[in-house]
Design a protein around this motif. Sequence first.
Motif, short mmCIF file in Angstrom:
data_model
loop_
_atom_site.label_atom_id
_atom_site.label_comp_id
_atom_site.label_asym_id
_atom_site.label_seq_id
_atom_site.Cartn_x
_atom_site.Cartn_y
_atom_site.Cartn_z
N THR A 1 3.74 -1.12 -10.15
CA THR A 1 2.73 -1.18 -9.10
C THR A 1 1.57 -2.14 -9.45
OG1 THR A 1 3.31 1.05 -8.43
CG2 THR A 1 1.25 0.19 -7.57
N PRO A 2 0.96 -2.04 -10.65
CA PRO A 2 -0.13 -2.98 -10.95
C PRO A 2 0.36 -4.43 -11.00
CG PRO A 2 -0.07 -1.20 -12.57
CD PRO A 2 1.18 -1.09 -11.75
N GLU B 1 0.82 -1.21 0.00
CA GLU B 1 0.00 0.00 0.00
C GLU B 1 0.86 1.26 0.00
OE1 GLU B 1 -0.41 -2.54 2.04
OE2 GLU B 1 -2.48 -3.22 1.87
N ALA C 1 5.02 3.57 -11.31
CA ALA C 1 3.62 3.47 -10.90
C ALA C 1 2.79 2.74 -11.94
CB ALA C 1 3.04 4.85 -10.64
N LYS C 2 3.05 3.01 -13.23
CA LYS C 2 2.16 2.39 -14.21
C LYS C 2 2.61 0.99 -14.64
CE LYS C 2 3.91 4.23 -18.55
NZ LYS C 2 3.62 4.94 -19.78
N SER D 1 0.74 -5.65 -7.48
CA SER D 1 -0.59 -5.77 -6.89
C SER D 1 -1.28 -7.04 -7.38
CB SER D 1 -1.41 -4.54 -7.24
OG SER D 1 -2.76 -4.76 -7.04
#
Lengths: 460, 315
Positions: free
Chosen positions: A428-429, A275, A424-425, A432
Amino acid sequence: MTTEHPRGAASPLRHLVVAATAAVTLLALAACGSSTSPSASKSDGSTSAFGFAPVKQDSSAAITVWVDATREAAAKQFQKAHPEVPIKVETYDGGADGSGSFQTKVEAFNQAGSGWPDVVFSTQNNEAAWASQGKDAFAAPLDKGYLDKSFLDGFTPGALAPVTVDGTVYGLRNDLAPTVTWYDTALMKQFGYTVPTTWEAYQALGEKVGKEHPGYIVGTVGDSFAPEIYFWGAKAPVNVVKGTDQFSANTSDASSVKMATLIDDLLKSGSMAKESVFSPEFVQKYTGKVLMMPGPVWYSGALFNNPSSLKSAPGTIAAGLPLGWDGQQAVAGNVGGGTWYVSRHSANLEAAKKLIEFVTSDPSYQVDLAQGLPAYKDAGDKWLAKQAASGFFAGDFAKNVSAAASEVWDGWGYPRFSQEAVWAKTVTPALSAGKSLVDTLPEWDKAIKNQAQANGYKVK
Amino acid sequence: MTLAPSRAAAAGAPTGARQRPRRASRSVTGRWSRISYLFVSGYVLFALAFGILPTLYAVRMSFTHDDGTFAGLTNYVDAVQDFRFLPAVGHVAAFVGVWLVSLLVLVTVLSLMVHAIGRAWLSSSVRFVYYIPGALAGAASVVLWLFLLNPTVSPVSAVLRAFGFSTFVETIAPGNLPVIFAVIAFWSGAGGWIVVMYGALNSIPVEVLEAARLDGAGAVRTALHVQLPMLRKWISYMAIMSLAAGTQLFVEPRVLSQASHAVVPNDYSLNQLAYLFAFKQGDLNGSAAIAVLLLLVTLVLSVFFVIRGGLFERD
């Protein structure tokens, strides 16, 4: 449904002819309209005492200042101290997470030929890379006569490196943001652990925490600035800039792979969170459960000593020295550290100068209100002394933070694009979705290089 | 992106099945036709200033370098070869596909259902409820959805968890985005279309429906064989307007990108890419090329809908 031929076949044809004629006329008009560049009359190429050609000055002109929500306090403090200087404060996102809003807005103003703000604060430390370049360069050079040398010399050595392009300083650093190793002394004692000083020991401790105290964490990779904490701090060569147009990244370098393996390992053991520290779920899940967390020095005010975030008990949180690989000199990463820029188009450079000198160095803001370690040496020392005196942080806070500030690894560059946005793009996904970081490295590598190329770098 | 049909657009819509006596069109005098020119002049002027002129300017820019010299197809080749172009095309196509199909099907079904409600007060309140979300402007409705999509704070977190999403980042995983954007767009835009379609259904003569009933057709058969064919033009009109709006996807990914700390990329849609070309890379000509490509695709698809929908046929 019945259909019928339109009456008078000539009529649509006539309309077509009219439309075509209009189109040609308009095209010709458009061609004429764009032949003069809006900024051509503004700069005649001459240089002044400041190292650039200022526009006509007006000492009573109000200056427009862009700040993010956190830095609004700095502008307010300036208004209080200098009511005679007319300023207009506008808030924007500060370019957070590589949103690029500073650059995109300035490009729009360049097109319009007017509308530029006079002073801009940005949370990103790579803005100088574009703001100093091009025929419509936005940022005014500061060390060619505009600001006094004695003032510039007051910054902590190395603080102005991110805003220095080809030897010229284009901005002022608001705060220093070296990464330190935050840890909870009370939890360490309760669990009977010792604070690690190397990445290897950190990894071993994380695995142990995952087994012995599930639910507690030793860090998080959920933020867009995670590469600046972990990969910068691991001396991974994934953001190397040479000159103004050479870029290279190597995610298969040993340090990169070692760090990715470490993160995968801790994610698997459950002691590394996914997170973002700014998300409500992080605060909900991990308040009181952060055993350790490598991160920037501004976590102090933004997370630990913040009633609406982790709200740590006074005297429990300590800032340890940055971690290093076993047998190697430890280095610090760096997450942002805001920067201030003055526009070359400003019609009141005197007022702009007063403002940026105030917000970066005046104790009434930098010592009393600022959340992070001031980049201006004198204010920085006072800020550290104040933090130490408050007794909120355990251990030798001032000493460790200053040490980290001088250990920021210089192998990480400041390109014209944001590493944060790329991470981030792409990463991160993937994390996750449960993918391993090591498996994601090639994808990340490609994304970084693509981004560099699109921004005009020669990529190796 | 304007999702709800604008009032002007609704006013300019085909008059559906309304039967106009043929004599009326012959009796139009020169004076009346001159006044009709006056009526459309306002629209024409604005269309020229804010539609045609910028379009032509973009076409011109897309074929020139930034110094104004002729560039041939260079800008187009550069734009198409950009590493973000094809993914953006895929994203927009997926979104438009999901959204357009769900919009056309659901709006038509919901309108038929609302029309079939016998009680006037119930029918009008249902239409009003459908219409309310459309009153929220684009960015505001996205901000509202940010809360709905975050399992930690969402009032419908149980629904999200049922789908297996326990964090915001899981909810906005790349594969979910077309559906999420379609849901947002549907929610804020469908109400307006339902009102429009309801109006179209009202224009179907009562005698026609009565005749169907006498012939033994139930509600479903009436809908399928009488109402739907008579709504054909309206449906294709809705398809064209929504297609044009949908391909211009911008506000939703942009706001979501900032709110998700860039996990939703800022180069998700073609319009965003055009924006980045223009204002991040300073390549206005490349940006114009993307815009013109977008226009071409929308035009081709619109022509398809116009022809298939019989939009320009007269009753």
